[in-house]
Motif scaffolding. Structure first.
Motif, PDB file in Angstrom:
ATOM      1  N   ARG A  32      49.450  47.638 -67.713  1.00 29.82           N
ATOM      2  CA  ARG A  32      50.872  47.933 -67.853  1.00 29.82           C
ATOM      3  C   ARG A  32      51.471  48.187 -66.312  1.00 29.82           C
ATOM      4  O   ARG A  32      52.550  48.280 -66.082  1.00 29.82           O
ATOM      5  CB  ARG A  32      51.208  49.233 -68.358  1.00 29.82           C
ATOM      6  CG  ARG A  32      50.935  49.028 -70.136  1.00 29.82           C
ATOM      7  CD  ARG A  32      51.371  50.371 -70.769  1.00 29.82           C
ATOM      8  NE  ARG A  32      50.626  51.557 -70.493  1.00 29.82           N
ATOM      9  CZ  ARG A  32      50.960  52.455 -69.444  1.00 29.82           C
ATOM     10  NH1 ARG A  32      52.323  52.441 -69.128  1.00 29.82           N
ATOM     11  NH2 ARG A  32      50.184  53.385 -69.382  1.00 29.82           N
ATOM     12  N   SER A  33      50.203  48.280 -65.456  1.00 30.97           N
ATOM     13  CA  SER A  33      50.761  48.589 -63.921  1.00 30.97           C
ATOM     14  C   SER A  33      51.585  47.580 -63.425  1.00 30.97           C
ATOM     15  O   SER A  33      51.490  46.154 -63.673  1.00 30.97           O
ATOM     16  CB  SER A  33      49.579  48.823 -63.268  1.00 30.97           C
ATOM     17  OG  SER A  33      48.505  49.831 -63.634  1.00 30.97           O
ATOM     18  N   ILE A  34      52.410  48.092 -62.438  1.00 37.59           N
ATOM     19  CA  ILE A  34      53.349  47.309 -61.740  1.00 37.59           C
ATOM     20  C   ILE A  34      53.367  47.588 -60.328  1.00 37.59           C
ATOM     21  O   ILE A  34      53.524  48.866 -59.863  1.00 37.59           O
ATOM     22  CB  ILE A  34      54.956  47.373 -62.291  1.00 37.59           C
ATOM     23  CG1 ILE A  34      54.778  47.079 -63.791  1.00 37.59           C
ATOM     24  CG2 ILE A  34      55.691  46.194 -61.533  1.00 37.59           C
ATOM     25  CD1 ILE A  34      56.272  47.385 -64.456  1.00 37.59           C
ATOM     26  N   ILE A  35      53.273  46.720 -59.365  1.00 40.03           N
ATOM     27  CA  ILE A  35      53.109  46.928 -57.820  1.00 40.03           C
ATOM     28  C   ILE A  35      53.973  46.026 -57.251  1.00 40.03           C
ATOM     29  O   ILE A  35      54.168  44.865 -57.109  1.00 40.03           O
ATOM     30  CB  ILE A  35      51.773  46.614 -57.385  1.00 40.03           C
ATOM     31  CG1 ILE A  35      50.466  47.352 -58.176  1.00 40.03           C
ATOM     32  CG2 ILE A  35      51.694  47.289 -55.952  1.00 40.03           C
ATOM     33  CD1 ILE A  35      50.687  48.936 -58.148  1.00 40.03           C
ATOM     34  N   LYS A  36      55.326  46.935 -56.797  1.00 41.53           N
ATOM     35  CA  LYS A  36      56.261  46.088 -55.961  1.00 41.53           C
ATOM     36  C   LYS A  36      56.082  46.958 -54.371  1.00 41.53           C
ATOM     37  O   LYS A  36      56.721  48.216 -54.298  1.00 41.53           O
ATOM     38  CB  LYS A  36      57.511  46.521 -56.545  1.00 41.53           C
ATOM     39  CG  LYS A  36      57.802  46.033 -57.881  1.00 41.53           C
ATOM     40  CD  LYS A  36      57.967  44.296 -57.711  1.00 41.53           C
ATOM     41  CE  LYS A  36      58.168  43.784 -59.327  1.00 41.53           C
ATOM     42  NZ  LYS A  36      58.025  42.358 -59.382  1.00 41.53           N
ATOM     43  N   GLN A  37      55.299  46.256 -53.599  1.00 42.71           N
ATOM     44  CA  GLN A  37      54.753  46.771 -52.240  1.00 42.71           C
ATOM     45  C   GLN A  37      56.312  47.417 -51.606  1.00 42.71           C
ATOM     46  O   GLN A  37      57.142  46.705 -51.221  1.00 42.71           O
ATOM     47  CB  GLN A  37      54.208  45.655 -51.411  1.00 42.71           C
ATOM     48  CG  GLN A  37      53.438  46.212 -50.336  1.00 42.71           C
ATOM     49  CD  GLN A  37      51.982  46.476 -50.913  1.00 42.71           C
ATOM     50  OE1 GLN A  37      51.545  46.229 -51.984  1.00 42.71           O
ATOM     51  NE2 GLN A  37      51.309  47.494 -50.021  1.00 42.71           N
ATOM     52  N   GLY A  38      56.029  48.573 -51.133  1.00 45.21           N
ATOM     53  CA  GLY A  38      57.114  49.459 -50.599  1.00 45.21           C
ATOM     54  C   GLY A  38      58.325  49.616 -51.230  1.00 45.21           C
ATOM     55  O   GLY A  38      59.234  50.489 -50.668  1.00 45.21           O
ATOM     56  N   LEU A  39      58.337  49.320 -52.458  1.00 46.58           N
ATOM     57  CA  LEU A  39      59.502  49.512 -53.241  1.00 46.58           C
ATOM     58  C   LEU A  39      59.241  50.555 -54.243  1.00 46.58           C
ATOM     59  O   LEU A  39      59.574  51.672 -54.333  1.00 46.58           O
ATOM     60  CB  LEU A  39      59.861  48.261 -53.946  1.00 46.58           C
ATOM     61  CG  LEU A  39      60.765  47.279 -53.186  1.00 46.58           C
ATOM     62  CD1 LEU A  39      61.181  46.203 -54.134  1.00 46.58           C
ATOM     63  CD2 LEU A  39      61.930  47.826 -52.468  1.00 46.58           C
ATOM     64  N   TYR A  40      58.300  50.349 -55.135  1.00 47.55           N
ATOM     65  CA  TYR A  40      57.899  51.322 -56.267  1.00 47.55           C
ATOM     66  C   TYR A  40      56.617  50.566 -56.773  1.00 47.55           C
ATOM     67  O   TYR A  40      56.099  49.530 -56.684  1.00 47.55           O
ATOM     68  CB  TYR A  40      58.943  51.559 -57.401  1.00 47.55           C
ATOM     69  CG  TYR A  40      59.080  50.386 -58.333  1.00 47.55           C
ATOM     70  CD1 TYR A  40      58.254  50.321 -59.480  1.00 47.55           C
ATOM     71  CD2 TYR A  40      60.097  49.412 -58.064  1.00 47.55           C
ATOM     72  CE1 TYR A  40      58.466  49.007 -60.343  1.00 47.55           C
ATOM     73  CE2 TYR A  40      60.232  48.096 -59.144  1.00 47.55           C
ATOM     74  CZ  TYR A  40      59.454  48.145 -60.113  1.00 47.55           C
ATOM     75  OH  TYR A  40      59.476  47.123 -61.052  1.00 47.55           O
ATOM     76  N   ALA A  41      55.907  51.395 -57.655  1.00 48.00           N
ATOM     77  CA  ALA A  41      54.651  51.221 -58.372  1.00 48.00           C
ATOM     78  C   ALA A  41      54.787  52.110 -59.522  1.00 48.00           C
ATOM     79  O   ALA A  41      55.050  53.454 -59.557  1.00 48.00           O
ATOM     80  CB  ALA A  41      53.527  51.399 -57.592  1.00 48.00           C
ATOM     81  N   LEU A  42      54.332  51.241 -60.817  1.00 50.11           N
ATOM     82  CA  LEU A  42      53.727  52.003 -62.011  1.00 50.11           C
ATOM     83  C   LEU A  42      52.228  51.822 -61.837  1.00 50.11           C
ATOM     84  O   LEU A  42      51.952  50.790 -62.166  1.00 50.11           O
ATOM     85  CB  LEU A  42      54.380  51.724 -63.078  1.00 50.11           C
ATOM     86  CG  LEU A  42      53.786  52.214 -64.365  1.00 50.11           C
ATOM     87  CD1 LEU A  42      54.057  53.811 -64.648  1.00 50.11           C
ATOM     88  CD2 LEU A  42      54.226  51.302 -65.609  1.00 50.11           C
ATOM     89  N   ILE A  43      51.402  52.943 -61.874  1.00 48.28           N
ATOM     90  CA  ILE A  43      49.771  52.889 -62.067  1.00 48.28           C
ATOM     91  C   ILE A  43      49.466  53.573 -63.247  1.00 48.28           C
ATOM     92  O   ILE A  43      49.532  54.875 -63.408  1.00 48.28           O
ATOM     93  CB  ILE A  43      49.237  53.283 -60.900  1.00 48.28           C
ATOM     94  CG1 ILE A  43      49.687  52.660 -59.490  1.00 48.28           C
ATOM     95  CG2 ILE A  43      47.869  53.091 -60.967  1.00 48.28           C
ATOM     96  CD1 ILE A  43      49.194  53.176 -58.151  1.00 48.28           C
ATOM     97  N   ALA A  44      49.048  52.823 -64.249  1.00 54.37           N
ATOM     98  CA  ALA A  44      48.591  53.199 -65.561  1.00 54.37           C
ATOM     99  C   ALA A  44      47.217  53.691 -65.500  1.00 54.37           C
ATOM    100  O   ALA A  44      46.477  53.091 -64.460  1.00 54.37           O
ATOM    101  CB  ALA A  44      48.558  52.171 -66.547  1.00 54.37           C
ATOM    102  N   PRO A  45      46.683  54.632 -65.929  1.00 55.44           N
ATOM    103  CA  PRO A  45      45.474  55.152 -65.841  1.00 55.44           C
ATOM    104  C   PRO A  45      44.285  54.302 -66.148  1.00 55.44           C
ATOM    105  O   PRO A  45      43.221  54.369 -65.706  1.00 55.44           O
ATOM    106  CB  PRO A  45      45.546  56.434 -66.586  1.00 55.44           C
ATOM    107  CG  PRO A  45      46.349  56.232 -67.810  1.00 55.44           C
ATOM    108  CD  PRO A  45      47.515  55.419 -67.199  1.00 55.44           C
TER     109      PRO A  45
END
Length: 258
Positions: free
Chosen positions: A13-26
């Motif tokens: 489910r994790s999403i990485i948008k460098q410099g913008l936002y991130a969702l990091i699932a455990p």
């Protein structure tokens, strides 16, 4: 799972948008070997490599886990913060011992190192933060602050009674940042989509919801971590049966640099 291997395609489910936002699932967090942390599982969440101006960690201290030899932060220009997600820890700072249970926290001003020890019979989990302090000419320096979020009264956020906030640190201009806890009743949400220069690192303490990040609606839930960069659109709706709550940092009390 069969013999330790998944029986389906790997997914996240994790999403990485460098410099913008991130969702990091455990589920995808890995252990980082950080000098000084013994018998701990240390995951670095946000850092300048992601685009943040700070570093966030989620740390599980196993029984007997600590960093009481080397300590955390303490550089002359670095401030730090610890929040207890679960368990019980002892923190030594400025030659004083403090014991914190769930909801307990400590802010250490620049030049103050914190030494952390798990005193729980079992695991404890803490949310850790550090960043470089931005001085304000003619202003006094910040000071060590301790407390427990459970002892702080909630106030309405932007006049919305279904959405409430707690300030964990003083609003004095000596501080260039604050930590807050934002709580939504089921079905509640931000009154508008925010766009601002401040950045956030947020750890979800309870509930589930959908979060607008850069105008993309993303499902979130307890245990997730969210990084929100400057000027990224952001807003949240709580869904499900439980209150959605998260602890987060916010830079404040300073003008923008040229």
């Amino acid at each position: 799972m069969k013999n330790g291997f998944p029986d389906k395609l790997l997914e996240s489910r994790s999403i990485i948008k460098q410099g913008l936002y991130a969702l990091i699932a455990p589920e995808g967090l890995v252990n980082n070997s950080v000098p000084g942390f013994e018998n701990c599982y240390v995951s670095i969440l946000s850092s300048p490599r992601l685009g943040a101006s700070f570093v966030d960690y989620i740390v599980t201290l196993y029984e007997g886990g600590h960093n009481k030899e080397r300590g955390f932060a303490g550089d002359a220009d670095v401030e730090s913060f610890l929040y207890v997600v679960e368990g019980e820890v002892k923190v030594t700072a400025e030659d004083k011992e403090h014991t914190f249970t769930e909801g307990g926290y400590i802010y250490c001003p620049p030049g103050t190192k914190m030494f952390i020890e798990n005193v729980n019979k079992g695991d404890s989990k803490v949310f850790l933060y550090k960043q470089k302090y931005k001085e304000l000419e003619g202003q006094s320096k910040p000071w060590l602050v301790t407390g427990n979020a459970n002892d702080i009264e909630e106030i309405e956020y932007e006049g919305t009674k279904e959405m409430r906030i707690k300030d964990l640190l003083p609003t004095d201009f000596a501080f260039d940042m604050n930590f807050h806890i934002l709580t939504f009743d089921p079905g509640a949400g931000h009154p508008f989509i925010e766009t601002h220069v401040q950045e956030h690192g947020a750890y979800l303490l309870s509930g589930e919801g959908v979060y607008n990040l850069d105008n993309e609606w993303v499902p979130v839930k307890k245990g997730d971590y969210i990084f929100m960069g400057p000027y990224v659109q952001q807003a949240c709706y709580a869904v499900g049966r439980d209150k959605l709550s998260y602890v987060y940092s916010k830079d404040c009390n300073r003008d923008a640099d040229l």
